[in-house]
Design a protein around this motif. Sequence first.
Motif, mmCIF file in Angstrom:
data_model
loop_
_atom_site.group_PDB
_atom_site.id
_atom_site.type_symbol
_atom_site.label_atom_id
_atom_site.label_comp_id
_atom_site.label_asym_id
_atom_site.label_seq_id
_atom_site.Cartn_x
_atom_site.Cartn_y
_atom_site.Cartn_z
ATOM 1 N N ALA A 57 51.106 42.411 37.082
ATOM 2 C CA ALA A 57 49.927 43.278 37.116
ATOM 3 C C ALA A 57 50.191 44.598 36.394
ATOM 4 C CB ALA A 57 49.513 43.533 38.565
ATOM 5 N N ILE A 58 51.364 45.156 36.603
ATOM 6 C CA ILE A 58 51.726 46.417 35.935
ATOM 7 C C ILE A 58 51.752 46.226 34.421
ATOM 8 C CG2 ILE A 58 53.605 48.068 35.588
ATOM 9 C CD1 ILE A 58 54.307 47.639 38.571
ATOM 10 N N LEU A 59 52.299 45.111 33.965
ATOM 11 C CA LEU A 59 52.391 44.873 32.521
ATOM 12 C C LEU A 59 51.044 44.518 31.904
ATOM 13 C CD1 LEU A 59 55.835 43.041 32.283
ATOM 14 C CD2 LEU A 59 55.270 45.403 31.698
ATOM 15 N N GLY A 89 42.075 49.060 39.150
ATOM 16 C CA GLY A 89 42.345 47.677 39.521
ATOM 17 C C GLY A 89 43.794 47.468 39.912
ATOM 18 N N LEU A 90 44.704 48.111 39.182
ATOM 19 C CA LEU A 90 46.127 47.988 39.499
ATOM 20 C C LEU A 90 46.435 48.571 40.872
ATOM 21 C CD1 LEU A 90 49.026 47.293 38.704
ATOM 22 C CD2 LEU A 90 49.179 49.520 37.565
ATOM 23 N N ALA A 91 45.876 49.735 41.174
ATOM 24 C CA ALA A 91 46.120 50.360 42.479
ATOM 25 C C ALA A 91 45.631 49.460 43.613
ATOM 26 C CB ALA A 91 45.429 51.719 42.535
ATOM 27 N N ILE A 92 44.446 48.886 43.445
ATOM 28 C CA ILE A 92 43.894 47.996 44.469
ATOM 29 C C ILE A 92 44.721 46.722 44.576
ATOM 30 C CG2 ILE A 92 41.891 46.561 45.033
ATOM 31 C CD1 ILE A 92 40.153 48.771 43.798
ATOM 32 N N SER A 120 43.145 39.263 50.085
ATOM 33 C CA SER A 120 42.330 38.527 49.109
ATOM 34 C C SER A 120 41.170 39.381 48.609
ATOM 35 C CB SER A 120 41.797 37.234 49.733
ATOM 36 O OG SER A 120 42.845 36.341 50.032
ATOM 37 N N ALA A 121 40.546 40.131 49.521
ATOM 38 C CA ALA A 121 39.446 41.000 49.117
ATOM 39 C C ALA A 121 39.906 42.045 48.109
ATOM 40 C CB ALA A 121 38.841 41.682 50.349
ATOM 41 N N LEU A 122 41.130 42.529 48.273
ATOM 42 C CA LEU A 122 41.657 43.542 47.358
ATOM 43 C C LEU A 122 42.113 42.929 46.036
ATOM 44 C CD1 LEU A 122 43.724 45.690 49.890
ATOM 45 C CD2 LEU A 122 41.563 46.311 48.810
ATOM 46 N N ILE A 129 37.687 41.984 39.389
ATOM 47 C CA ILE A 129 36.484 42.513 38.750
ATOM 48 C C ILE A 129 36.830 43.688 37.838
ATOM 49 C CG2 ILE A 129 34.321 43.749 39.172
ATOM 50 C CD1 ILE A 129 33.953 42.051 41.672
ATOM 51 N N LEU A 130 37.664 44.588 38.319
ATOM 52 C CA LEU A 130 38.029 45.767 37.526
ATOM 53 C C LEU A 130 38.855 45.378 36.305
ATOM 54 C CD1 LEU A 130 38.859 48.210 40.452
ATOM 55 C CD2 LEU A 130 36.891 48.319 38.917
ATOM 56 N N TYR A 131 39.818 44.469 36.481
ATOM 57 C CA TYR A 131 40.614 44.003 35.341
ATOM 58 C C TYR A 131 39.721 43.368 34.275
ATOM 59 C CZ TYR A 131 45.048 44.395 37.970
ATOM 60 O OH TYR A 131 46.142 44.848 38.663
#
Length: 216
Positions: A57-59, A89-92, A120-122, A129-131
């Motif tokens: 996710a970070i990359l 999105g990454l923070a979530i 799962s919700a996060l 969605i944000l990504y």
Amino acid sequence: MGAFASAISGLAGAIAVKVWLVPGLPLGGNDVLKRASYVVRHHKCWTWGWLLAALGAILVVNLYRLLAERWILEGGSACRFALCLGTAGLAIDLAGIAIWIVVAPGPGEGGFEIAEHIASALSLFAAKILYAAAGLMLTWAGRRELPGLLSGLALIVWLCGFAVASFTLCACDRPQFYSLALLALTYIAWATLIGFHFRKPVREWPPRSYHPDPRD
């Protein structure tokens, strides 16, 4: 190198999900009691699998940053907003992963089920969605440089992200699993092709023709 690193970490994360995480995830109709028991009995594998997912996710967001830097002149506001969405999105996503690692292995079937619903919700709903929205904006910003193949493949990747979120919302386990698999495969392919594309020199767009005023 950032694109290749993202593709490699995505592949490693996909393998970790298949080998270590799937038996503990609500994918494909796995029984909740068996999932909770698996997570407790394989805590180390479960933890390392999610840590690989976090690195991936970070990359992903690092690749977003590279794309934004490359296309900032063509799509300044779109690139900046995409980075904001990707970072959120990454923070979530990391918050959801932290719940999977720390909270889910706790005692009790009921507590496990609540933890997996929140995680799962996060990670599978809000973060996806944000990504996907950030990816769409970056693809739009780089539309003049990206060839048709990469633009089309990118569209499939982001649509898969929205599909994962939709199937998570409706608790459709099997479609969620297949859309996640398709998302991973298409993203790995797209990031790899982006890496090869980045090795080519940046195309310089011809300047607009200048016609001096004869009165000057």
